[in-house]
Design a protein around this motif. Sequence first.
Motif, PDB file in Angstrom:
ATOM      1  N   LEU A 120       0.823  -1.202   0.000  1.00  9.17           N
ATOM      2  CA  LEU A 120       0.000   0.000   0.000  1.00  9.17           C
ATOM      3  C   LEU A 120       0.861   1.257   0.000  1.00  9.17           C
ATOM      4  CD1 LEU A 120      -2.721  -1.087   2.588  1.00  9.17           C
ATOM      5  CD2 LEU A 120      -2.960  -0.954   0.089  1.00  9.17           C
ATOM      6  N   ALA A 121       1.938   1.238   0.785  1.00  8.79           N
ATOM      7  CA  ALA A 121       2.840   2.393   0.832  1.00  8.79           C
ATOM      8  C   ALA A 121       3.498   2.622  -0.517  1.00  8.79           C
ATOM      9  CB  ALA A 121       3.890   2.192   1.918  1.00  8.79           C
ATOM     10  N   ASP A 122       3.938   1.545  -1.167  1.00  5.87           N
ATOM     11  CA  ASP A 122       4.558   1.677  -2.489  1.00  5.87           C
ATOM     12  C   ASP A 122       3.591   2.302  -3.482  1.00  5.87           C
ATOM     13  OD1 ASP A 122       6.870   0.534  -1.517  1.00  5.87           O
ATOM     14  OD2 ASP A 122       6.481  -1.462  -2.368  1.00  5.87           O
ATOM     15  N   GLY A 123       2.318   1.911  -3.382  1.00 11.11           N
ATOM     16  CA  GLY A 123       1.326   2.465  -4.294  1.00 11.11           C
ATOM     17  C   GLY A 123       1.099   3.948  -4.098  1.00 11.11           C
ATOM     18  N   GLN A 124       1.428   4.449  -2.902  1.00  6.47           N
ATOM     19  CA  GLN A 124       1.281   5.862  -2.593  1.00  6.47           C
ATOM     20  C   GLN A 124       2.603   6.615  -2.679  1.00  6.47           C
ATOM     21  OE1 GLN A 124      -0.906   6.381   1.147  1.00  6.47           O
ATOM     22  NE2 GLN A 124      -1.889   4.400   0.804  1.00  6.47           N
ATOM     23  N   GLY A 125       3.663   5.915  -3.076  1.00 11.85           N
ATOM     24  CA  GLY A 125       4.974   6.537  -3.123  1.00 11.85           C
ATOM     25  C   GLY A 125       5.464   6.958  -1.751  1.00 11.85           C
ATOM     26  N   ALA A 126       5.044   6.230  -0.724  1.00 13.60           N
ATOM     27  CA  ALA A 126       5.380   6.575   0.660  1.00 13.60           C
ATOM     28  C   ALA A 126       6.340   5.545   1.248  1.00 13.60           C
ATOM     29  CB  ALA A 126       4.114   6.646   1.503  1.00 13.60           C
TER      30      ALA A 126
END
Length: 281
Positions: A120-126
Amino acid sequence: MSNTAVPLRSGPDLRDLLADRYGDQAPAAAIVNDVTALILSHRSVRAFRPDAVPAGTIETLVAAAQSASSSSNLQAWSVVAVEDPAHKARLAGYAGNQDFIRQAPLFLVWLADFARLRLLADGQGATVDGAEYTEALILGIVDTALAAQNAVVALESLGLGAVYVGAVRNHPDEIAAALKLPGHIFPVFGLAVGWPDPDRPASVKPRLPQAAVLHRETYDAAPQAEAAAAYDETLDRFWRGQGLDHPRWTRQVVNRLRSRESLHGRDRIRDALNRLGFPLG
């Protein structure tokens, strides 16, 4: 038994529930309804009939598990359901080579799962640097345990039995490979599930007197020695009733943690955690 809470001492059948759990150290009274009676009757089942669990069982257990509390609603766990006999046999070989894993029609491997959060973080660039700290792992393990215990209560309400298998932590790398786990997931324990074999029934194992574990307002170590001695006697009677010669609990519990060797490979868990994506800052 009705759903209305009643004092335990109101009937001998209810007294028996606490007597099985505590021997002669049972509390004077407790509140019992269908749910608490089921929980008090819990026993670890290590002998199963070969029959498959009914359709919908796995989904029901997962629904019960997902109804448990979750820290910050992170839901940092997953479970792998294994029913294929060859796959179960392979996992059994990594988990103490315990035959009841092969025998049970269903083996659930419960996972502390931070791969989903990282996705999920990767999908948000976080970034989620906080997931690399020991607190995150503790959070995930607690969430996993709460979920699994909900599933155990649910399966026992259906007439099924189960036993936890901590031995999956003997070889976590091999278990992870067998289950094709991505990084940032740790196998916490297994759960063998099935229909209890009536020819080899399991018994309710007594627990420590409440004086050992229940503290009011502040911690009080004073009752510990007396409570442990009483428990030695209670558990000794239990083992003799099972026809087994078993060491005293006070000796067994110390021997279980006496040395690195007594951990059966789990002294290397920190290294395995590092390899599986948990740096534990």
